[in-house]
Design a protein around this motif. Structure first.
Motif, short mmCIF file in Angstrom:
data_model
loop_
_atom_site.label_atom_id
_atom_site.label_comp_id
_atom_site.label_asym_id
_atom_site.label_seq_id
_atom_site.Cartn_x
_atom_site.Cartn_y
_atom_site.Cartn_z
N ASN A 82 0.73 -4.58 -1.63
CA ASN A 82 0.41 -5.88 -1.05
C ASN A 82 -0.95 -6.29 -1.57
O ASN A 82 -1.86 -5.46 -1.64
CB ASN A 82 0.39 -5.77 0.48
N TRP A 83 -1.10 -7.55 -1.93
CA TRP A 83 -2.43 -7.98 -2.38
C TRP A 83 -3.43 -7.92 -1.24
O TRP A 83 -4.62 -7.65 -1.46
CB TRP A 83 -2.37 -9.40 -2.97
N ASN A 84 -2.97 -8.19 -0.02
CA ASN A 84 -3.86 -8.16 1.14
C ASN A 84 -4.34 -6.73 1.36
O ASN A 84 -3.53 -5.81 1.47
CB ASN A 84 -3.08 -8.66 2.37
N GLN A 85 -5.63 -6.52 1.39
CA GLN A 85 -6.32 -5.24 1.44
C GLN A 85 -6.48 -4.61 0.06
O GLN A 85 -7.56 -4.17 -0.30
CB GLN A 85 -5.64 -4.24 2.39
N THR A 86 -5.38 -4.60 -0.73
CA THR A 86 -5.45 -3.95 -2.04
C THR A 86 -6.39 -4.69 -2.99
O THR A 86 -7.13 -4.06 -3.75
CB THR A 86 -4.04 -3.84 -2.65
N PHE A 87 -6.39 -6.02 -2.96
CA PHE A 87 -7.31 -6.76 -3.80
C PHE A 87 -8.77 -6.46 -3.42
O PHE A 87 -9.62 -6.29 -4.29
CB PHE A 87 -7.04 -8.27 -3.70
#
Length: 357
Positions: free
Chosen positions: A179-184
């Motif tokens: 998921n981009w959310n948190q991972t980015f």
């Protein structure tokens, strides 16, 4: 914290395409529980299950029933798409209250899918700065921690920060949330961006950082999966939610983790827009904002409280494991939930395109 891999994965365009099929599903699913939802002595609450669900029961649900006479009936986790379908179809039999990720709660507020909260019942001044919006507040504080398997990573070679974790010269397998959310955010920390300069997120730099280690990434879509990967030796290191990492340590697995220089989020409470039980649901929301039940949860799992008055009620050794403990708090920061809600479309499309590439 309990999440699914679908958290913030749908763009607003995709949500608008949920359409009649999802709405019809919501109506069908809701009919059987409608009478239950309308009961004056019960509330349907969606949230994490498994061990975390048991902890929610002990920390919040039992105490609320004792104080109000209203029984909490746990329901399976529902994300943003399910909330949208429920609100549009008025399928109230599915849930009176949702416990969801803070990013999803912020998106729900922006899309008009949630009720404004009554802050005359919730003491906003007691809540941590950055832990609430008009239509939601965080009931706990979670962190995404850097964890490693001590059987695979020998003393002296363990990652000391996110820059080490994302070092492309290290070809060890590592786990990341799909998921981009948190991972980015974590990728940008790995690129050397200071934690106080994360927003606005530089998505191009985040993807460049991920690309450099692409063939070493093992993706997970839920907390239990991340535990299996790290505890079972499938990966040498990973980004895990703090309660998942600490659970491995508590279970005697060969795991260590860092609780510093990371982003914070948590479970947020949401009342579906237009819900006929919103007044009763607001009573439950107000209870979840009080210090005593929040302290009970932290004493059960290393998720910090958002009510600052809960801190003195928490066992010192339990508080010391949270990302908001004095030893860690200054190094960490909340996600910018409003920014995430405003920019979710673009980042979702970028991440999904990168995954396919």
């Amino acid at each position: 914290m309990e999440r699914t891999g679908k958290s913030l994965q749908l763009s607003r365009r995709q949500l608008l395409q949920v359409g009649a099929g999802a709405a019809a599903f919501a109506v069908t699913a809701g009919k059987s529980a409608l009478a239950q939802s309308s009961s004056p002595t019960e509330l349907l609450v969606t949230g994490g299950g498994g061990d975390f669900g048991v902890k929610l029961q002990k920390a919040y649900y039992d105490g609320f029933q004792a104080a109000s006479g209203i029984k909490i009936v746990p329901q399976p986790y529902k994300g943003l798409a399910e909330l949208k379908a429920m609100v549009e179809a008025k399928a109230w039999g599915q849930a009176d209250v949702l416990l969801t990720s803070a990013g999803e709660a912020a998106m729900a507020e922006k899309l008009g899918l949630s009720e404004p909260l009554d802050y005359s019942l919730v003491k906003k001044d007691d809540l941590m700065k950055g832990s609430f919006g008009k239509n939601y507040f965080l009931t706990d504080v979670a962190s995404s921690v850097l964890a490693w398997n001590t059987d695979a990573v020998k003393p002296g070679s363990e990652p000391k920060n996110w820059v080490d974790f994302f070092n492309p010269s290290n070809r060890a397998p590592r786990a990341l949330f799909k998921n981009w959310n948190q991972t980015f955010e974590i990728a940008l920390l790995g690129a050397g961006v200071p934690i106080d300069k994360l927003y606005p997120l530089d998505a191009d730099l985040a993807l460049k950082t991920l690309t450099a280690i692409r063939d070493t990434i093992r993706w997970y879509e839920g907390g239990a999966q991340s535990q299996q990967m790290l505890g079972g030796g499938e990966v040498d290191m990973g980004m895990l939610w703090v309660n998942r990492a600490d659970g491995l340590v508590t279970d005697g697995k060969p795991v260590k983790y860092l609780n510093t220089n990371t982003v914070l989020d948590g479970d947020a409470i949401v009342i579906p827009a237009g819900h006929p039980n919103k007044d009763k649901a607001m009573k439950f929301a107000a209870y979840m904002a009080t210090p005593e039940p929040q302290a009970r949860l932290t004493n059960l799992t290393p998720l910090g409280p958002t009510n600052v008055k809960a801190v003195p009620l928490i066992e010192p050794d339990k508080l010391a494991k949270t990302a908001t403990a004095p030893a860690f708090a200054a190094t960490n920061r909340f996600q910018d939930f409003a920014w995430l809600a405003d920019n979710g479309d673009k980042l979702t499309e970028m991440f999904n395109k990168w995954l396919l590439g």
